[in-house]
Design an enzyme around this catalytic site. Structure first.
Site, mmCIF file in Angstrom:
data_model
loop_
_atom_site.group_PDB
_atom_site.id
_atom_site.type_symbol
_atom_site.label_atom_id
_atom_site.label_comp_id
_atom_site.label_asym_id
_atom_site.label_seq_id
_atom_site.Cartn_x
_atom_site.Cartn_y
_atom_site.Cartn_z
ATOM 1 N N CYS A 1 -2.929 1.071 7.085
ATOM 2 C CA CYS A 1 -2.927 0.468 8.424
ATOM 3 C C CYS A 1 -3.598 1.407 9.415
ATOM 4 C CB CYS A 1 -1.509 0.160 8.864
ATOM 5 S SG CYS A 1 -0.445 1.602 8.940
ATOM 6 N N ASN B 1 0.795 -1.232 0.000
ATOM 7 C CA ASN B 1 0.000 0.000 0.000
ATOM 8 C C ASN B 1 0.826 1.280 0.000
ATOM 9 O OD1 ASN B 1 0.785 -0.393 2.672
ATOM 10 N ND2 ASN B 1 -1.058 0.543 3.502
ATOM 11 N N GLU C 1 5.981 -3.274 11.811
ATOM 12 C CA GLU C 1 4.833 -2.361 11.773
ATOM 13 C C GLU C 1 3.715 -3.124 11.092
ATOM 14 O OE1 GLU C 1 4.813 0.309 13.370
ATOM 15 O OE2 GLU C 1 6.898 0.917 13.564
#
Ligand code: NAP
Ligand code: G3H
Length: 504
Positions: free
Chosen positions: A301, A171, A267
């Protein structure tokens, strides 16, 4: 657009037609496997290009090359490294339009956002160069503890970890690769990048950009290939000293389980909740929620992934959010539609499954629930309960559930029950109350009257629970990618500082 970059860069060595090569030791090569991965535009299925499906032998080679070039990279001064990063930033800005265009094609991100991702990365490189130059060591006397004196002095400075393996998600294929490369290099490490397969073309340009900026060959190497085929080998390779990973919690947990004692920076996913209290500015809150939930079709996210409104404002808030959601543009990323295609039809099926489950279990459809190929209309679900999957799972798509709560205590409880702990949001003009609630939320960051987001990139960015391990952010990443080296000087009788002090 690729031709445009090649014209400006004076180089067409990266590819044969649309077949992109991988980057090792300063050269562009084809995999001896003879296999490639085809990247198709998620909006219209057109072929954007192919990348090499590299073999285990090639994975071993890129890591070995990175190891061999550690010394030459460390011979450079911090200032020389910073200059290379700054030159790279200048090139990124020059190439932002064509690079953004390629990214738009390969991951379906709105063109403007894709271009701004390149510019954001340029800024990040500049800021990382500056932060790297600020790094200093420290000297400590030993006399804080009984039995020790000023005759024992520790000198601490930071040294690189070695070879850093950087694995990023689809992304933010450029920025979340660059946010690993820049601190790794500035801290004196060499780098192996494994880009996401869908989104592998734009990060390959780091090879060209950094080479043009003066990076010595072999300091940065980029290997393409399926994570499921070469990922474990790369992570477990004995010459890899650290893994910096951004992606799903599932892959992150898998990496943690196979990495052994390597330091990790992970992450991962999120389920960021927006708690909306009675004293919120509802017009502003609705604007922020819509932009937070639906930019890049919810494939962030940090997207707003659930809203927990108080009874006094829930009806009005949902009405406002509905009006603004119905105004969102849907369609072609090249025309900057806010809602574009999801990354794959498999992902659309998953998102649809969450919506179907919620509707079957009694939630109310406010708008949306329409699909055309990989386009999914932004969907609002009201009266969502904690029995529904959408209350807990990360859709990574344009779906926003409203879970009505009776009190701030209930909102905190539902927020904290999530397996994720990336960010949280509180909307209210009662800042004292917001501060109290913020302290109760089990997340890395709480935003008060703002959407959850990673930037600006020098802020610390971290997740608790299944959302991550370690802290990103410019100076935090440099720290995570280096370690203290301590040398203790034990002064002899002659050099004792305590004695010298007597002559003052
Ligand atoms: P993903 O499926 O976990 O893939 C991420 C990367 O891991 C890709 O490069 C993938 O390669 C690679 N990979 C797969 N299996 C591997 C293995 N065994 N060993 C090493 N690498 C492996 O995630 P995604 O779908 O690209 O991204 C979406 C997810 O990322 C969401 O959950 C989102 O919340 C999370 N995310 C988190 C943050 C954050 O900062 N917290 C930022 C962005 C995204 P292939 O592409 O070749 O499979
Ligand atoms: O997808 C996860 C990214 O780290 C989110 O970054 O908040 O800047 O969109 P962002």
């Amino acid at each position: 657009m690729i031709e445009e970059i090649e014209k400006i860069s004076n180089s067409s060595i990266m590819r044969d037609n649309l077949d992109f090569k991988y980057y090792v030791s300063g050269t562009w090569e084809k995999s001896s496997s003879g296999k490639t991965i085809t990247i198709k535009n998620p909006y219209n299925d057109e072929i954007v290009g192919t990348v090499q499906a590299c073999s285990i032998e090639e994975a071993n080679r890129v890591i070995t090359v990175a190891k061999e070039n550690l010394e030459c990279w460390n011979e450079l001064t911090q200032r020389e490294r910073a200059d290379i990063l700054r030159k790279a930033a200048t090139l990124m800005k020059e190439w932002a339009n064509p690079l953004g265009y390629i990214m738009m094609k390969e991951i379906g991100k709105p063109l403007k956002s894709a271009i701004s991702e390149i510019n954001r990365t340029a800024e990040l490189f500049e800021a990382t160069a500056e932060a790297g130059l600020q790094q200093e060591g420290e000297t400590i006397y030993g006399d804080t503890f009984k039995g020790f004196s000023k005759d024992k002095i520790s000198m601490t400075y930071r040294v690189p970890l070695g070879v850093i393996l950087c694995i990023g998600p689809f992304n933010y294929p450029f920025n979340l690769t660059g946010s690993k490369i820049a601190p790794a290099l500035m801290a004196g490490n060499t780098v192996v990048v494994k880009p996401p397969s869908q989104g592998a073309i734009s990060p390959l340009f780091f090879g060209l950009i950094l080479e043009k900026a003066g990076l010595p060959p072999g300091v940065l190497n980029i290997i393409t290939g399926k994570g499921s085929e070469i990922g474990d080998y790369l992570v477990q390779h004995p010459l890899v000293n650290m893994v910096s990973f951004t992606g799903s919690s599932e892959t992150g947990k898998h990496i943690a389980s196979v990495a052994g004692m390597k330091p990790l920076l992970l992450e991962l996913g999120g389920k960021d909740a927006a708690i909306v209290l009675d004293a919120a500015n509802l017009e502003l809150t609705a604007d922020i929620i819509v932009s937070g939930a639906f930019s890049y079709s919810g494939q962030r996210c940090t997207a707003v992934k659930r809203v927990l409104p108080m009874p006094g404002i829930a009806d009005q808030l949902i009405e406002l959010v509905k009006t603004k959601t119905l105004n969102l543009s849907i369609g072609n990323p090249e025309e900057n539609a806010t809602i574009g295609p999801l990354i794959s039809s498999k992902q659309c099926d998953y998102v649809q499954g969450l919506v179907d489950d919620a509707l079957e279990k009694g939630s109310t459809l406010v708008c949306g629930n329409k699909r055309q190929n990989n386009l999914m209309w932004p969907t609002l679900l009201d009266n969502v309960t904690t029995e529904m999957r959408i209350a807990w799972e990360e859709p990574f798509g344009p779906v926003l559930p409203f879970i009505r709560v009776k009190s701030a205590e209930e909102a905190i409880e539902i927020s904290n029950k999530s397996e994720y702990g990336l960010q949280g949001m509180i909307f209210t003009e009662n800042i004292d109350l917001a501060f109290n609630i913020a302290q109760e939320l089990e997340v890395g960051t709480v935003q008060i009257n703002g959407k959850s987001e990673r930037g600006p990139d020098h802020f610390p960015f971290l997740g608790t629970k299944s959302s991550g391990l370690g802290t990103q952010g410019i100076k935090y990443s440099i720290e995570a990618m280096s370690r203290p080296k301590v040398i203790v000087l034990n002064l002899s009788e002659k050099g004792k500082l305590t004695k010298l002090c007597k002559y003052d």
